[in-house]
Scaffold this active site. Structure first.
Site, PDB file in Angstrom:
ATOM      1  N   SER A  86      28.581  20.131   7.440  1.00  0.00           N
ATOM      2  CA  SER A  86      29.708  19.178   7.465  1.00  0.00           C
ATOM      3  C   SER A  86      29.250  17.726   7.319  1.00  0.00           C
ATOM      4  CB  SER A  86      30.473  19.329   8.783  1.00  0.00           C
ATOM      5  OG  SER A  86      29.741  18.757   9.851  1.00  0.00           O
TER       6      SER A  86
ATOM      7  N   ALA B   4      16.355  19.263  12.612  1.00  0.00           N
ATOM      8  CA  ALA B   4      16.781  19.520  11.230  1.00  0.00           C
ATOM      9  C   ALA B   4      18.130  18.859  10.961  1.00  0.00           C
ATOM     10  CB  ALA B   4      16.860  21.022  10.978  1.00  0.00           C
TER      11      ALA B   4
ATOM     12  N   GLU C   3      14.050  19.120  21.679  1.00  0.00           N
ATOM     13  CA  GLU C   3      14.042  20.578  21.500  1.00  0.00           C
ATOM     14  C   GLU C   3      12.662  21.118  21.104  1.00  0.00           C
ATOM     15  OE1 GLU C   3      18.720  21.489  20.492  1.00  0.00           O
ATOM     16  OE2 GLU C   3      17.289  21.498  18.836  1.00  0.00           O
TER      17      GLU C   3
ATOM     18  N   ASP D 222      24.249  14.252  16.133  1.00  0.00           N
ATOM     19  CA  ASP D 222      23.112  14.250  15.206  1.00  0.00           C
ATOM     20  C   ASP D 222      23.463  13.515  13.913  1.00  0.00           C
ATOM     21  OD1 ASP D 222      21.522  15.669  16.982  1.00  0.00           O
ATOM     22  OD2 ASP D 222      22.256  17.597  16.241  1.00  0.00           O
TER      23      ASP D 222
ATOM     24  N   LYS E 110      18.407  20.355  16.460  1.00  0.00           N
ATOM     25  CA  LYS E 110      18.737  18.920  16.420  1.00  0.00           C
ATOM     26  C   LYS E 110      17.838  18.149  15.467  1.00  0.00           C
ATOM     27  CE  LYS E 110      20.653  16.914  19.934  1.00  0.00           C
ATOM     28  NZ  LYS E 110      22.041  17.200  19.623  1.00  0.00           N
TER      29      LYS E 110
ATOM     30  N   ASN F 239      24.380  10.909  24.642  1.00  0.00           N
ATOM     31  CA  ASN F 239      25.836  10.987  24.767  1.00  0.00           C
ATOM     32  C   ASN F 239      26.156  10.706  26.237  1.00  0.00           C
ATOM     33  OD1 ASN F 239      25.481  13.392  26.200  1.00  0.00           O
ATOM     34  ND2 ASN F 239      26.152  14.715  24.534  1.00  0.00           N
TER      35      ASN F 239
HETATM   36  P1  ADP Z   1      27.423  14.695  20.913  1.00  0.00           P
HETATM   37  O1  ADP Z   1      27.910  15.333  19.654  1.00  0.00           O
HETATM   38  O2  ADP Z   1      25.960  14.485  20.938  1.00  0.00           O
HETATM   39  O3  ADP Z   1      27.942  15.316  22.170  1.00  0.00           O
HETATM   40  P2  ADP Z   1      29.494  12.613  20.969  1.00  0.00           P
HETATM   41  O4  ADP Z   1      30.492  13.646  21.322  1.00  0.00           O
HETATM   42  O5  ADP Z   1      29.445  11.379  21.816  1.00  0.00           O
HETATM   43  O6  ADP Z   1      28.004  13.194  20.922  1.00  0.00           O
HETATM   44  O7  ADP Z   1      29.761  12.199  19.452  1.00  0.00           O
HETATM   45  C1  ADP Z   1      28.859  11.391  18.726  1.00  0.00           C
HETATM   46  C2  ADP Z   1      29.629  10.452  17.827  1.00  0.00           C
HETATM   47  O8  ADP Z   1      30.408  11.234  16.930  1.00  0.00           O
HETATM   48  C3  ADP Z   1      30.622   9.540  18.541  1.00  0.00           C
HETATM   49  O9  ADP Z   1      30.016   8.338  18.980  1.00  0.00           O
HETATM   50  C4  ADP Z   1      31.644   9.302  17.443  1.00  0.00           C
HETATM   51  O10 ADP Z   1      31.221   8.274  16.573  1.00  0.00           O
HETATM   52  C5  ADP Z   1      31.644  10.619  16.679  1.00  0.00           C
HETATM   53  N1  ADP Z   1      32.734  11.500  17.157  1.00  0.00           N
HETATM   54  C6  ADP Z   1      32.638  12.546  18.012  1.00  0.00           C
HETATM   55  N2  ADP Z   1      33.839  13.112  18.233  1.00  0.00           N
HETATM   56  C7  ADP Z   1      34.733  12.411  17.475  1.00  0.00           C
HETATM   57  C8  ADP Z   1      36.145  12.483  17.237  1.00  0.00           C
HETATM   58  N3  ADP Z   1      36.901  13.412  17.849  1.00  0.00           N
HETATM   59  N4  ADP Z   1      36.696  11.591  16.396  1.00  0.00           N
HETATM   60  C9  ADP Z   1      35.962  10.650  15.761  1.00  0.00           C
HETATM   61  N5  ADP Z   1      34.625  10.523  15.948  1.00  0.00           N
HETATM   62  C10 ADP Z   1      34.013  11.381  16.783  1.00  0.00           C
END
Ligand code: ADP
Length: 297
Positions: free
Chosen positions: A284, A42, A138, A245, A40, A182
């Site tokens: 990505s 990096a 981490e 991240d 996380k 999250n």
């Molecule tokens: P983590 O990856 O830490 O579990 P999240 O799933 O909440 O956290 O995603 C972090 C951010 O990434 C979200 O607030 C959103 O802006 C973006 N994101 C995640 N999944 C999607 C998606 N399917 N479509 C668009 N944006 C996304």
């Protein structure tokens, strides 16, 4: 130029793709194996560097092949690795088995990350010269606390991603300016299942919270203001690894540039939306011009 310091982990992800994960004692033939630089710390460093900041990565890699590759990956994204130490032994690894249903099982071995249990000489100076310090969980908590407190001493904003989810000591909350959990992490920290209630409960221990809500977007709360829900762009996600991240790295840059909160959240959401449309975590992550093109105020 904005300068972001990151204190955290570097890991080589060893990912095996298999139709069905083996049970104990079973041997199966998998389809593919990949080594993917991550961790996380990096990942957030790469996200912030690609989003346009000068980045200093503070942490440790082992004196193995993975360590050299982790350092190279950071440098190629423009992160400075002068504060990334090379220690005797193995780099951190995450052994990930991904099955055809998208389920996974993971063993993390901290390796060199486990040696980062204090700040080293020079780290405080790097933190002091930054506009913000990004932290995650981490590496040993003692170092996370020491880093946050060092940032505090120098008036540097601390942004903490509380992952992997775990209860946190009061000293760490006390030295955190912005907490970015999250949904799952927000629930773990508060015991509340509603993200809005969890965010508000967290305001008792930190002044600002952003709960990321996956495809829904993010929810910002601060003491004395109304909660602000900023939607994520609607995109077709192919791989959400590292979305959080990417979001945290881009958010740190936007806030350091003094963008208003709503704009900073939209900007971070644009960056994260770009990353979920492509395979992989750090590979990505978008570069600044792509974020600017995707961003709509
Ligand atoms: P983590 O990856 O830490 O579990 P999240 O799933 O909440 O956290 O995603 C972090 C951010 O990434 C979200 O607030 C959103 O802006 C973006 N994101 C995640 N999944 C999607 C998606 N399917 N479509 C668009 N944006 C996304």
């Amino acid at each position: 130029m904005i300068h972001i310091a990151v204190l955290g982990s570097t890991n080589m992800d060893l990912v095996t793709y298999v139709a069905k994960a083996p049970q104990r004692g079973e041997t199966v033939t998998g389809r593919e194996f990949r080594t993917i630089p991550g961790g996380k710390g990096a990942n957030q460093a790469i996200a912030a560097a690609r989003a346009g900041a000068t980045v200093s990565m503070i942490g440790a890699v082992g004196n193995d092949d993975f360590g050299a590759r982790l350092r190279d990956t950071l440098e190629h994204s423009g992160a400075d690795t002068d504060s990334l130490r090379t220690v005797e032994g193995q780099s951190g690894t995450a052994h990930i088995v991904v099955d055809d249903e998208g389920g996974n099982a993971i063993v993390v071995i901290p390796g060199a990350n486990g040696t980062v249990d204090h700040l080293s000489p020079g780290d405080e100076g790097v933190i002091a010269s930054a506009d913000a310090l990004l932290l995650q969980l981490e590496i040993p908590l003692d170092a996370v606390i020491a880093g946050a407190e060092a940032a505090r001493r120098h008036g540097v904003r601390t942004i903490l991603t509380p992952a992997p989810a775990q209860p946190l000591p009061p000293e760490l909350f006390a030295a955190t300016d912005l907490l970015v959990p999250n949904e799952y992490e927000a629930v773990t920290l508060t015991g509340r299942t509603d993200p809005r209630e969890a965010a508000i409960a967290l305001l008792e221990v930190v002044p600002e919270v952003v709960v990321t809500l996956g495809a829904v977007g993010s929810l910002y709360v601060a003491r004395g203001t109304e909660p602000l829900l900023v939607p994520a762009p609607r995109v077709t996600a192919v791989d959400t690894t590292g979305a959080g991240d990417t979001f945290a790295g881009a958010l740190a840059v936007a806030l350091a540039e003094e963008k208003p909160v709503r704009e900073a959240l939209s900007w971070a959401a644009a960056a994260a939306a770009l990353s979920v449309q492509r395979e992989g975590a750090s590979v990505s992550m978008p570069y600044r011009p792509e974020i600017e093109a995707q961003y709509t105020a």
